[in-house]
Design a protein around this motif. Structure first.
Motif, PDB file in Angstrom:
ATOM      1  N   ALA A 171     -22.635  -2.734 100.718  1.00  0.00           N
ATOM      2  CA  ALA A 171     -22.464  -4.188 100.726  1.00  0.00           C
ATOM      3  C   ALA A 171     -22.429  -4.765  99.317  1.00  0.00           C
ATOM      4  N   ARG A 172     -23.151  -4.127  98.403  1.00  0.00           N
ATOM      5  CA  ARG A 172     -23.179  -4.657  97.030  1.00  0.00           C
ATOM      6  C   ARG A 172     -21.847  -4.466  96.302  1.00  0.00           C
ATOM      7  N   HIS A 173     -20.919  -3.714  96.898  1.00  0.00           N
ATOM      8  CA  HIS A 173     -19.603  -3.514  96.292  1.00  0.00           C
ATOM      9  C   HIS A 173     -18.514  -4.318  97.001  1.00  0.00           C
ATOM     10  N   ILE A 174     -18.903  -5.169  97.949  1.00  0.00           N
ATOM     11  CA  ILE A 174     -17.910  -5.961  98.683  1.00  0.00           C
ATOM     12  C   ILE A 174     -17.105  -6.844  97.730  1.00  0.00           C
ATOM     13  N   TYR A 175     -17.772  -7.380  96.708  1.00  0.00           N
ATOM     14  CA  TYR A 175     -17.059  -8.275  95.806  1.00  0.00           C
ATOM     15  C   TYR A 175     -15.957  -7.545  95.053  1.00  0.00           C
ATOM     16  N   ASN A 176     -16.091  -6.203  94.866  1.00  0.00           N
ATOM     17  CA  ASN A 176     -15.019  -5.426  94.234  1.00  0.00           C
ATOM     18  C   ASN A 176     -13.771  -5.404  95.125  1.00  0.00           C
ATOM     19  N   SER A 177     -13.985  -5.205  96.421  1.00  0.00           N
ATOM     20  CA  SER A 177     -12.865  -5.213  97.364  1.00  0.00           C
ATOM     21  C   SER A 177     -12.212  -6.592  97.405  1.00  0.00           C
ATOM     22  N   TYR A 178     -13.033  -7.636  97.353  1.00  0.00           N
ATOM     23  CA  TYR A 178     -12.504  -9.003  97.358  1.00  0.00           C
ATOM     24  C   TYR A 178     -11.661  -9.265  96.109  1.00  0.00           C
ATOM     25  N   GLY A 195      -8.249  -5.296  99.821  1.00  0.00           N
ATOM     26  CA  GLY A 195      -8.848  -4.802  98.583  1.00  0.00           C
ATOM     27  C   GLY A 195      -9.349  -3.377  98.705  1.00  0.00           C
ATOM     28  N   GLY A 196      -9.080  -2.727  99.847  1.00  0.00           N
ATOM     29  CA  GLY A 196      -9.542  -1.355 100.026  1.00  0.00           C
ATOM     30  C   GLY A 196     -10.978  -1.301 100.526  1.00  0.00           C
ATOM     31  N   ALA A 197     -11.374  -0.126 101.001  1.00  0.00           N
ATOM     32  CA  ALA A 197     -12.692   0.049 101.616  1.00  0.00           C
ATOM     33  C   ALA A 197     -13.765   0.367 100.580  1.00  0.00           C
ATOM     34  N   VAL A 198     -14.992  -0.111 100.865  1.00  0.00           N
ATOM     35  CA  VAL A 198     -16.185   0.251 100.084  1.00  0.00           C
ATOM     36  C   VAL A 198     -17.285   0.620 101.080  1.00  0.00           C
ATOM     37  N   THR A 199     -18.253   1.395 100.628  1.00  0.00           N
ATOM     38  CA  THR A 199     -19.284   1.886 101.551  1.00  0.00           C
ATOM     39  C   THR A 199     -20.610   1.159 101.425  1.00  0.00           C
ATOM     40  N   LEU A 215     -24.696  -7.467 109.609  1.00  0.00           N
ATOM     41  CA  LEU A 215     -23.628  -7.127 108.678  1.00  0.00           C
ATOM     42  C   LEU A 215     -23.886  -5.806 107.957  1.00  0.00           C
ATOM     43  N   LEU A 216     -24.907  -5.087 108.352  1.00  0.00           N
ATOM     44  CA  LEU A 216     -25.204  -3.786 107.731  1.00  0.00           C
ATOM     45  C   LEU A 216     -24.351  -2.720 108.409  1.00  0.00           C
ATOM     46  N   TRP A 217     -23.149  -2.488 107.842  1.00  0.00           N
ATOM     47  CA  TRP A 217     -22.216  -1.540 108.406  1.00  0.00           C
ATOM     48  C   TRP A 217     -22.103  -0.315 107.501  1.00  0.00           C
ATOM     49  N   SER A 218     -21.448   0.709 107.995  1.00  0.00           N
ATOM     50  CA  SER A 218     -21.260   1.925 107.191  1.00  0.00           C
ATOM     51  C   SER A 218     -20.140   1.780 106.175  1.00  0.00           C
ATOM     52  N   SER A 219     -19.237   0.816 106.393  1.00  0.00           N
ATOM     53  CA  SER A 219     -18.157   0.569 105.427  1.00  0.00           C
ATOM     54  C   SER A 219     -17.683  -0.873 105.561  1.00  0.00           C
ATOM     55  N   TYR A 220     -16.977  -1.332 104.525  1.00  0.00           N
ATOM     56  CA  TYR A 220     -16.490  -2.705 104.480  1.00  0.00           C
ATOM     57  C   TYR A 220     -15.092  -2.701 103.847  1.00  0.00           C
ATOM     58  N   GLU A 221     -14.243  -3.611 104.289  1.00  0.00           N
ATOM     59  CA  GLU A 221     -12.935  -3.794 103.654  1.00  0.00           C
ATOM     60  C   GLU A 221     -12.556  -5.260 103.741  1.00  0.00           C
ATOM     61  N   VAL A 222     -12.206  -5.831 102.591  1.00  0.00           N
ATOM     62  CA  VAL A 222     -11.872  -7.256 102.525  1.00  0.00           C
ATOM     63  C   VAL A 222     -10.360  -7.441 102.614  1.00  0.00           C
ATOM     64  N   HIS A 254      -8.446 -18.976  99.899  1.00  0.00           N
ATOM     65  CA  HIS A 254      -8.344 -17.791 100.752  1.00  0.00           C
ATOM     66  C   HIS A 254      -9.099 -17.957 102.068  1.00  0.00           C
ATOM     67  N   VAL A 255      -8.547 -17.395 103.137  1.00  0.00           N
ATOM     68  CA  VAL A 255      -9.344 -17.047 104.307  1.00  0.00           C
ATOM     69  C   VAL A 255      -9.710 -15.588 104.120  1.00  0.00           C
ATOM     70  N   VAL A 256     -11.004 -15.270 104.231  1.00  0.00           N
ATOM     71  CA  VAL A 256     -11.478 -13.919 103.955  1.00  0.00           C
ATOM     72  C   VAL A 256     -11.908 -13.252 105.259  1.00  0.00           C
ATOM     73  N   LEU A 257     -11.290 -12.114 105.544  1.00  0.00           N
ATOM     74  CA  LEU A 257     -11.638 -11.308 106.709  1.00  0.00           C
ATOM     75  C   LEU A 257     -12.368 -10.064 106.212  1.00  0.00           C
ATOM     76  N   LEU A 258     -13.667  -9.953 106.547  1.00  0.00           N
ATOM     77  CA  LEU A 258     -14.465  -8.785 106.154  1.00  0.00           C
ATOM     78  C   LEU A 258     -14.501  -7.816 107.333  1.00  0.00           C
ATOM     79  N   LEU A 259     -13.781  -6.712 107.202  1.00  0.00           N
ATOM     80  CA  LEU A 259     -13.663  -5.732 108.280  1.00  0.00           C
ATOM     81  C   LEU A 259     -14.815  -4.737 108.252  1.00  0.00           C
ATOM     82  N   ASN A 260     -15.241  -4.288 109.433  1.00  0.00           N
ATOM     83  CA  ASN A 260     -16.315  -3.297 109.499  1.00  0.00           C
ATOM     84  C   ASN A 260     -15.782  -1.873 109.671  1.00  0.00           C
ATOM     85  N   THR A 261     -14.461  -1.739 109.681  1.00  0.00           N
ATOM     86  CA  THR A 261     -13.822  -0.419 109.776  1.00  0.00           C
ATOM     87  C   THR A 261     -12.641  -0.380 108.823  1.00  0.00           C
ATOM     88  N   PRO A 262     -12.501   0.652 107.976  1.00  0.00           N
ATOM     89  CA  PRO A 262     -11.393   0.710 107.017  1.00  0.00           C
ATOM     90  C   PRO A 262     -10.035   0.747 107.710  1.00  0.00           C
TER      91      PRO A 262
END
Length: 516
Positions: A259-266, A253-257, A169-176, A217-225
């Motif tokens: 993992a520690r900011h994923i909860y902001n996108s959620y 919730g928009g993209a973040v770069t 799960l270590l990606w360059s970006s995340y989007e919930v 919620h069903v949560v989809l964590l995308l690895n590309t914005p």
């Protein structure tokens, strides 16, 4: 031995459970006890029990709140609920959180032992699963939950790879992206499972990211914005195909770069999903997506004020009463604009429209528009307000329903309009009635309506209104009412003004008329 923590606000019950139940004989040991949910959170963090036995009703934090908090934080322990109340609603809530047992106080030792054996079986089954290929999926879900939901300490965050760790799960970006089924509560678990299963298959096939469920919620964590409206619309279309008839709301919730900011996108995705009620069409909602509300009419106050709502109820009632259908929709949109300007949420807007419609219907019923047999229809309509998932559709349905309370007939020329106007005056003579009010309701200019009125009655509007009031005043005086009471009843705020009007039309004062 399987660790147990007991949580109950009654010291005697806590002590009794520890001493009366033969814990070790069934493979358990009581690690600690707590007096409420908040105290239990600290103990659970230290002891890491596999089982929590909690009272459903406690001060500070009750049993259900404790379970909800632990589930949201990703804990996978077993729960047994104790209750002094045979309350089915509580039982349903407990079942939703995956509670193993629901026991009534005073606790029966035999029932407790049977429940503990069931719990032990589940724990052993879970341990076997962890040795199977499915263990990786369980670990990933737990890790995703810890990334999506903030931990107990405000400053504490989960770093990528920390704890159980998921290097993939270590990606360059995340989007919930969150998907919220719009279904009855009883159907929610099945809808979540179906959507999650379909999205997991899609995510694995396309290498899009990861999927988990955090009810509702069903949560989809995308690895590309999701850059560009075309990609967002395409994803929404794929979700709709997977839903296959399940009504839903989807938001990003928009993209973040990091993992520690994923909860902001959620968090932003959850907030965006709440705006679906105000949206104009089906689409993937975004954090900055503005709600679609009618234009705010000029002259409305900035601050929250209930006076405009009372005014709108009266204006809508008057329009319906005189049969002016064209003004109903603009006035309903004006009400919606007031709520939007106040930045009210979906629940508030629905409740406000409920009370607005209820007020209008009661006024119509008072004017004999509503018959007793229609009560069930009205109740069904008012309750149905809360089932709408689009503001625009709600306004249109309210408009249609309210028009059912006025006579449906084709325009029969100015004679029909004039008859309605005369009937209106005779019903509302005691109010602050003005020719300009009637002109606005009938879509005429005030001078034109004044001329029409004089041609039909031979009287000026104010003269006709005075004569209607004086005639009613004579009836009330004959019943023995006091002069000042009569003046107020027929619409005169000044007793002296009432005296002068009465004497002008009757040739004597109200007192003389009352006491000839």
């Amino acid at each position: 031995m399987i660790k147990v923590v007991i949580v109950d606000d009654e010291p005697k019950l806590r002590q009794g459970l520890q001493t009366l139940i033969p814990w070790e004989s069934v493979g358990f040991t009581v690690a600690a006890a707590a007096g409420n949910g908040r105290e239990a959170l600290k103990i659970i963090k230290e002891e890491a029990p596999e089982v929590v036995i909690a009272d459903i009703r406690m001060p500070v934090m009750d049993g259900l709140q404790l379970i909800e908090h632990l589930r949201a934080a990703g804990h996978n322990m077993q729960f047994i609920i104790l209750s002094g109340y045979a309350d089915f609603e509580y039982a349903k809530q407990a079942i939703k959180y995956g509670v193993v047992g629901y026991l009534l106080k005073p606790v029966n030792i035999g029932e407790m032992l049977a429940t503990l054996k069931l719990v032990r079986g589940r724990i052993e089954e879970e341990k076997q699963k962890r040795k199977s290929p499915q263990a990786e999926t369980l670990d990933r879900d737990l890790y995703l939950h810890r990334l999506l939901v903030p931990q107990e300490k405000p400053g504490e965050t989960i770093k990528p790879g920390a704890g159980i760790g998921q290097p993939e799960l270590l990606w360059s970006s995340y989007e919930v992206v969150v998907i919220v089924p719009r279904v009855p509560e009883a159907d929610l678990p099945d809808a979540l499972n179906r959507l999650a299963a379909g999205l997991k298959a899609l995510a694995e096939e396309r290498n899009m990211g990861a999927v988990t469920v955090i009810s509702p919620h069903v949560v989809l964590l995308l690895n590309t914005p999701l850059r560009g409206s075309q990609r967002r619309d395409h994803l929404y279309s794929e979700i709709r195909n997977i839903a296959s008839g399940i009504r839903f709301v989807a938001a990003t919730g928009g993209a973040v770069t990091e993992a520690r900011h994923i909860y902001n996108s959620y968090a932003k995705a959850r907030e965006a999903a709440k705006l679906s009620f105000f949206s104009d069409r089906d689409r993937l909602l975004e954090p900055e997506y503005p709600p679609v509300c009618p234009p705010v009419p000029t002259g409305l106050p900035e601050e929250r004020n209930e006076e405009p709502m009372r005014d709108l109820i009266l204006r809508l009632y008057y329009c319906l009463d005189v049969g002016n259908k064209d003004m109903v929709a603009p006035l309903l949109h004006e009400a919606a604009a007031v709520y939007c300007r106040q930045r009210q949420d979906e629940d508030y807007v629905k409740q406000a429209f409920f009370f607005l419609c209820n007020g209008i219907i009661h006024k119509l019923a008072a004017a004999s528009r509503l018959e007793g047999k229609e009560t069930e229809k009205v109740s069904h309509f008012l309750n149905g307000i809360y089932q709408h998932d689009r503001l625009q559709k709600l306004i249109e349905d309210i408009r249609r329903f309210l028009l059912d309370f006025v006579e449906e007939s084709e325009t029969q020329g100015k004679e029909l309009e004039f008859k309605r106007m005369i009937d209106f005056i005779h019903k509302h003579y005691a109010e602050d009635l003005k020719l300009s009010t009637l002109a606005g309701l009938l879509n005429y200019s005030t001078p034109y309506l004044g001329q029409l009125f004089r041609n039909k009655t031979g009287e000026y509007f104010n003269t006709y209104l005075d004569k209607v009031r004086i005639q009613k005043a004579k009836e009330l005086l004959a019943q023995g009412m006091k002069v000042y009471e009569v003046a107020e009843q027929v619409g005169y705020t000044s007793v002296n003004y009432f005296f002068s009007k009465f004497k002008r039309y009757e040739g004597r004062s109200p007192s003389d008329y009352k006491n000839p």
